[in-house]
Design a protein around this motif. Structure first.
Motif, PDB file in Angstrom:
ATOM      1  N   ALA A  36       0.925  -0.778   0.362  1.00 28.65           N
ATOM      2  CA  ALA A  36      -0.125   0.073   0.228  1.00 28.65           C
ATOM      3  C   ALA A  36       0.946   1.196   0.106  1.00 28.65           C
ATOM      4  CB  ALA A  36      -1.259  -0.150   0.796  1.00 28.65           C
ATOM      5  N   ALA A  37       1.945   1.275   0.246  1.00 26.31           N
ATOM      6  CA  ALA A  37       2.756   2.192   0.148  1.00 26.31           C
ATOM      7  C   ALA A  37       3.725   2.651  -0.664  1.00 26.31           C
ATOM      8  CB  ALA A  37       4.322   1.815   1.414  1.00 26.31           C
ATOM      9  N   GLY A  38       4.705   3.758  -0.964  1.00 27.33           N
ATOM     10  CA  GLY A  38       4.764   4.172  -2.647  1.00 27.33           C
ATOM     11  C   GLY A  38       6.222   2.954  -2.798  1.00 27.33           C
ATOM     12  N   ASP A  39       6.327   3.576  -4.423  1.00 21.58           N
ATOM     13  CA  ASP A  39       7.553   2.135  -4.203  1.00 21.58           C
ATOM     14  C   ASP A  39       9.021   2.935  -3.797  1.00 21.58           C
ATOM     15  OD1 ASP A  39       5.572   1.226  -6.595  1.00 21.58           O
ATOM     16  OD2 ASP A  39       5.835   2.259  -8.230  1.00 21.58           O
ATOM     17  N   GLY A  40       9.514   2.398  -3.854  1.00 22.81           N
ATOM     18  CA  GLY A  40      10.401   1.795  -3.545  1.00 22.81           C
ATOM     19  C   GLY A  40      11.074   0.689  -3.401  1.00 22.81           C
ATOM     20  N   SER A  41      12.091   0.418  -2.893  1.00 22.60           N
ATOM     21  CA  SER A  41      13.095  -0.319  -2.200  1.00 22.60           C
ATOM     22  C   SER A  41      13.961  -0.103  -1.050  1.00 22.60           C
ATOM     23  CB  SER A  41      13.642  -1.230  -3.245  1.00 22.60           C
ATOM     24  OG  SER A  41      15.091  -1.952  -3.606  1.00 22.60           O
ATOM     25  N   LEU A  42      13.625  -1.888   0.002  1.00 21.79           N
ATOM     26  CA  LEU A  42      14.588  -1.885   0.856  1.00 21.79           C
ATOM     27  C   LEU A  42      15.637  -3.152   1.421  1.00 21.79           C
ATOM     28  CD1 LEU A  42      15.465   0.573   3.904  1.00 21.79           C
ATOM     29  CD2 LEU A  42      13.226  -0.588   4.295  1.00 21.79           C
ATOM     30  N   HIS A  43      16.470  -2.864   1.454  1.00 23.30           N
ATOM     31  CA  HIS A  43      17.289  -3.873   1.685  1.00 23.30           C
ATOM     32  C   HIS A  43      17.374  -4.184   2.824  1.00 23.30           C
ATOM     33  CE1 HIS A  43      18.086  -3.778  -2.757  1.00 23.30           C
ATOM     34  NE2 HIS A  43      17.599  -5.303  -2.583  1.00 23.30           N
ATOM     35  N   VAL A  44      17.432  -5.101   3.710  1.00 22.80           N
ATOM     36  CA  VAL A  44      17.350  -5.277   5.381  1.00 22.80           C
ATOM     37  C   VAL A  44      18.064  -6.549   5.509  1.00 22.80           C
ATOM     38  CG1 VAL A  44      16.606  -5.132   7.754  1.00 22.80           C
ATOM     39  CG2 VAL A  44      15.282  -3.714   5.810  1.00 22.80           C
ATOM     40  N   ALA A  45      19.100  -6.243   6.277  1.00 26.02           N
ATOM     41  CA  ALA A  45      20.173  -7.463   6.987  1.00 26.02           C
ATOM     42  C   ALA A  45      19.577  -7.718   8.682  1.00 26.02           C
ATOM     43  CB  ALA A  45      21.273  -7.781   6.757  1.00 26.02           C
ATOM     44  N   VAL A  46      19.149  -9.228   8.810  1.00 22.22           N
ATOM     45  CA  VAL A  46      18.537  -9.432  10.366  1.00 22.22           C
ATOM     46  C   VAL A  46      19.313 -10.325  11.282  1.00 22.22           C
ATOM     47  CG1 VAL A  46      16.087 -10.177  11.467  1.00 22.22           C
ATOM     48  CG2 VAL A  46      16.510  -9.138   9.094  1.00 22.22           C
ATOM     49  N   ALA A  47      19.509  -9.998  11.930  1.00 20.43           N
ATOM     50  CA  ALA A  47      20.181 -10.762  13.289  1.00 20.43           C
ATOM     51  C   ALA A  47      19.532 -11.546  13.692  1.00 20.43           C
ATOM     52  CB  ALA A  47      20.633 -10.449  14.066  1.00 20.43           C
ATOM     53  N   THR A  48      19.307 -13.088  13.610  1.00 25.65           N
ATOM     54  CA  THR A  48      17.683 -13.653  14.163  1.00 25.65           C
ATOM     55  C   THR A  48      18.476 -15.861  14.754  1.00 25.65           C
ATOM     56  OG1 THR A  48      15.889 -14.902  14.016  1.00 25.65           O
ATOM     57  CG2 THR A  48      17.430 -14.752  12.449  1.00 25.65           C
ATOM     58  N   LYS A  49      18.093 -15.545  15.528  1.00 29.63           N
ATOM     59  CA  LYS A  49      17.980 -17.044  16.452  1.00 29.63           C
ATOM     60  C   LYS A  49      17.613 -17.966  15.611  1.00 29.63           C
ATOM     61  CE  LYS A  49      20.444 -16.055  20.548  1.00 29.63           C
ATOM     62  NZ  LYS A  49      19.999 -15.669  22.139  1.00 29.63           N
ATOM     63  N   GLY A  50      15.929 -17.475  14.647  1.00 33.83           N
ATOM     64  CA  GLY A  50      15.103 -18.201  14.551  1.00 33.83           C
ATOM     65  C   GLY A  50      13.564 -18.371  15.226  1.00 33.83           C
ATOM     66  N   GLY A  51      12.576 -18.900  14.707  1.00 36.26           N
ATOM     67  CA  GLY A  51      11.224 -18.083  15.163  1.00 36.26           C
ATOM     68  C   GLY A  51      10.621 -17.366  14.730  1.00 36.26           C
ATOM     69  N   GLY A  52      11.556 -16.364  13.032  1.00 37.95           N
ATOM     70  CA  GLY A  52      10.812 -15.723  12.759  1.00 37.95           C
ATOM     71  C   GLY A  52      11.161 -14.557  13.306  1.00 37.95           C
ATOM     72  N   ARG A  53      11.847 -14.134  14.628  1.00 37.62           N
ATOM     73  CA  ARG A  53      11.511 -12.737  14.254  1.00 37.62           C
ATOM     74  C   ARG A  53      13.243 -12.393  14.883  1.00 37.62           C
ATOM     75  NH1 ARG A  53       7.240 -12.198  18.556  1.00 37.62           N
ATOM     76  NH2 ARG A  53       6.143 -13.969  18.591  1.00 37.62           N
ATOM     77  N   ILE A  54      13.431 -11.070  14.886  1.00 33.70           N
ATOM     78  CA  ILE A  54      14.912 -10.376  15.444  1.00 33.70           C
ATOM     79  C   ILE A  54      15.159 -10.862  16.959  1.00 33.70           C
ATOM     80  CG2 ILE A  54      15.542  -8.466  15.846  1.00 33.70           C
ATOM     81  CD1 ILE A  54      13.267  -7.273  13.522  1.00 33.70           C
ATOM     82  N   ASN A  55      15.771 -11.407  17.383  1.00 29.90           N
ATOM     83  CA  ASN A  55      16.369 -12.118  18.251  1.00 29.90           C
ATOM     84  C   ASN A  55      18.155 -12.653  18.790  1.00 29.90           C
ATOM     85  OD1 ASN A  55      16.337 -14.102  17.269  1.00 29.90           O
ATOM     86  ND2 ASN A  55      14.770 -15.073  17.961  1.00 29.90           N
ATOM     87  N   GLU A  56      19.178 -12.031  17.449  1.00 29.37           N
ATOM     88  CA  GLU A  56      20.180 -12.124  17.802  1.00 29.37           C
ATOM     89  C   GLU A  56      20.707 -10.499  18.267  1.00 29.37           C
ATOM     90  OE1 GLU A  56      22.395 -13.852  19.080  1.00 29.37           O
ATOM     91  OE2 GLU A  56      22.439 -15.166  17.554  1.00 29.37           O
ATOM     92  N   HIS A  57      21.614 -11.055  19.222  1.00 23.24           N
ATOM     93  CA  HIS A  57      22.679  -9.890  19.282  1.00 23.24           C
ATOM     94  C   HIS A  57      24.134  -9.782  17.988  1.00 23.24           C
ATOM     95  CE1 HIS A  57      25.485  -7.228  20.937  1.00 23.24           C
ATOM     96  NE2 HIS A  57      24.985  -7.894  22.270  1.00 23.24           N
ATOM     97  N   PHE A  58      24.030  -8.131  17.769  1.00 25.07           N
ATOM     98  CA  PHE A  58      24.646  -7.931  16.910  1.00 25.07           C
ATOM     99  C   PHE A  58      26.169  -8.826  16.660  1.00 25.07           C
ATOM    100  CE2 PHE A  58      28.315  -5.480  14.844  1.00 25.07           C
ATOM    101  CZ  PHE A  58      27.673  -5.650  13.553  1.00 25.07           C
ATOM    102  N   GLY A  59      26.408  -8.412  18.547  1.00 25.48           N
ATOM    103  CA  GLY A  59      28.182  -9.008  18.311  1.00 25.48           C
ATOM    104  C   GLY A  59      27.651 -10.321  18.890  1.00 25.48           C
ATOM    105  N   HIS A  60      26.513 -11.353  18.529  1.00 23.81           N
ATOM    106  CA  HIS A  60      26.487 -12.099  18.425  1.00 23.81           C
ATOM    107  C   HIS A  60      26.479 -12.970  17.223  1.00 23.81           C
ATOM    108  CE1 HIS A  60      26.017 -11.776  22.784  1.00 23.81           C
ATOM    109  NE2 HIS A  60      27.278 -12.242  23.005  1.00 23.81           N
ATOM    110  N   ALA A  61      25.977 -12.422  16.531  1.00 20.08           N
ATOM    111  CA  ALA A  61      25.752 -13.144  15.379  1.00 20.08           C
ATOM    112  C   ALA A  61      26.686 -13.629  14.049  1.00 20.08           C
ATOM    113  CB  ALA A  61      25.122 -12.028  14.268  1.00 20.08           C
ATOM    114  N   LYS A  62      26.600 -14.837  12.970  1.00 22.94           N
ATOM    115  CA  LYS A  62      27.401 -15.395  12.083  1.00 22.94           C
ATOM    116  C   LYS A  62      26.852 -15.049  10.859  1.00 22.94           C
ATOM    117  CE  LYS A  62      29.875 -18.144  15.748  1.00 22.94           C
ATOM    118  NZ  LYS A  62      29.375 -19.895  16.334  1.00 22.94           N
ATOM    119  N   GLU A  63      25.679 -14.661  11.046  1.00 26.03           N
ATOM    120  CA  GLU A  63      25.082 -14.681   9.874  1.00 26.03           C
ATOM    121  C   GLU A  63      24.350 -13.337   9.763  1.00 26.03           C
ATOM    122  OE1 GLU A  63      23.726 -18.580   8.121  1.00 26.03           O
ATOM    123  OE2 GLU A  63      21.671 -17.507   8.852  1.00 26.03           O
TER     124      GLU A  63
END
Length: 492
Positions: free
Chosen positions: A369-396
């Motif tokens: 529903a928003a305007g045209d654009g593009s956004l690339h996002v990198a997520v640190a996650t342990k799983g579960g589909g949530r943002i749940n990993e510390h930046f400093g602990h991430a390996k990917e």
């Protein structure tokens, strides 16, 4: 109806798991009726029933379910220029590498130990370190033993395809309904650059003749699996200057023969690994080159973009290998399978997946529903589909693209862990920044001011403001803020 927020840690802790199970079943609610269906619109219901808990065949499932590979098949019938099957390389994460080979008896013991401790486990695979079909006796015996103890575990194999046609009937008899074939070419002249030799029917073949035989056997095997209703994934290694352009043709061939997924993986070409390509300077593709090829293949065979190129003894969620926790010498002498933990986990996760699907659907509608654009996002996650990993602990980082078409998972980028007790952090951060080329925003559970500032100087915004939110919900909010529309209410 909103579910209790479930962290991966709590959902895999035995005590917390049973507490969550109680809260996950309010009056009138069953695991099949909460939320919305997670089945993609373009997947047949019968196929979905087979893949919905398989982390390699379903991108959605890889947030919740784990696989285990048992290294019972060391013999191989081909030589690949990108492969060196050396052992005892615990710090390497690539196909063909294992820390210990197993007999079928040892494999059964290890699988039971993992099933008792890793409730996410849904799949057992034989992926080498050689070829599962060539070393068939051990593969078959392992599957028969495990299936006799753990009746609901999915069985799958990974093979180069040369010996595959000889065993399709037995795969059907054993209810193996997932097979991965590595197919790097459909033109024997290109194949001769990848495979120095094959061993087929008690004879060694080389050059174009070897590649032709391999190609023919791979196509026959794929067609047989399709005819039998076995779901197939085709792996292809992208080798710049050798088969990168040719993989467009490979994609067409495997789609025509019924492959469910096509997984294009980057060549791993470190000289330290001792492979022919590594020692001769053949480079692997850059992350953006790999994505560009995958984008070209859209519209052909369905693409897998969440592969981690697992070891032949990998254990756990994709991207979180726990194999070293289950070395043979660490296992109990006597061990009995206990299904309760896995059963309870599935009850809880059925509810969580439904709510996640609802949140994802709402976020996608917000983006569209928003305007045209593009956004690339990198997520640190342990799983579960949530943002749940510390930046400093991430390996990917898992990478998503938001645009007017919606929110799409586009791959992952491996990095060196930043927080290692102060050792080499500045150099490590430089490497992470390099790995994040093309990324607009990094989402993590927590991040310190120093790395946040350095990333900002490199043009990458990093934030922990969406800690423990669903990934898509956070991305939808960011996209809406940037392109001018109010986001819908998030589902927690």
């Amino acid at each position: 109806m909103s579910a209790p927020m479930i962290s991966l840690e709590s959902a895999t802790s035995t005590t917390s798991l049973y507490q969550l199970l109680a809260t996950a079943k309010p009056s009138g609610c069953t695991s099949s009726s909460c939320g919305v269906s997670t089945k993609p619109a373009d997947v047949d219901q019968a196929i979905w029933a087979k893949i919905k808990n398989h982390p390699c065949y379903s991108e959605e499932a890889h947030h919740y379910f784990a696989r285990m590979h048992v290294a019972v098949a060391p013999a191989c019938n081909i030589q690949c220029n990108y492969c060196n099957r050396k052992y005892d390389c615990a710090n390497e994460s690539r196909p063909g590498v294992v820390s210990e080979k197993l007999t079928p008896d040892q494999a059964l013991r290890k699988v039971i130990a993992v099933a008792n401790e890793v409730p996410q486990l849904s799949v057992l695979g034989v992926a080498g370190p050689g070829d599962a079909c060539y070393d068939w006796k051990k593969t078959k015996e392992t599957f028969e033993r495990v299936a006799g103890e753990i009746h609901d575990i999915k069985l799958c194999i990974s093979t180069n395809g040369l010996a595959l046609p000889d065993h399709v009937a037995e795969l059907v008899d054993m209810n193996v309904d997932h097979v991965t074939i590595t197919i790097n070419m459909v033109d024997p002249e290109i194949g001769a650059k990848i495979y120095p030799w094959i061993f087929y029917r008690n004879r060694r073949y080389t050059g174009i003749e070897a590649a032709r035989i391999l190609h023919e056997r791979q196509m026959v095997g794929l067609e047989m699996l399709t005819a039998c209703g076995i779901i197939t994934k085709v792996n292809s290694v992208m080798i710049p200057g050798v088969n990168d352009e040719h993989l467009v043709e490979v994609n067409k061939w495997v789609k025509e023969r019924g492959a469910f997924l096509h997984n294009v993986m980057p060549l791993i070409s470190d000289p330290a690994h001792g492979t022919y390509y590594g020692l001769t300077g053949q480079r692997g593709p850059r992350a953006l080159e790999l994505k560009a090829l995958q984008d070209r293949l859209e519209g052909g065979a369905k693409l897998m973009r969440h592969c981690r190129q697992c070891r032949a003894d990998a254990v756990g969620l994709l991207g979180d290998d726990r194999g070293q926790e289950f070395a043979l010498d660490q296992l109990p002498g006597e061990i009995t399978y206990d299904a309760r933990k896995r059963e309870a986990y599935r009850e809880v996760i059925a509810r969580e997946r439904g709510d996640h699907a609802t949140a994802k659907s709402e976020a996608i509608e917000t983006v569209k529903a928003a305007g045209d654009g593009s956004l690339h996002v990198a997520v640190a996650t342990k799983g579960g589909g949530r943002i749940n990993e510390h930046f400093g602990h991430a390996k990917e980082f898992q990478v998503y693209e938001a645009s007017s078409r919606g929110i799409t998972y586009v791959g992952h980028r491996k990095i060196e862990q930043y927080c290692l007790g102060g050792r080499g952090e500045e150099a490590t951060l430089d490497g992470i920044i390099t790995a994040l080329v093309g990324i607009d925003v990094v989402l993590c559970a927590k991040i310190g001011e120093c790395p946040k500032t350095k990333l900002m100087e490199a043009g990458v915004r990093a934030t922990d403001a969406y800690c423990y939110d669903y990934i898509e919900t956070a991305i939808g909010t960011l996209y809406a803020a940037k392109f001018g529309v109010e986001p819908q209410a998030a589902t927690a």
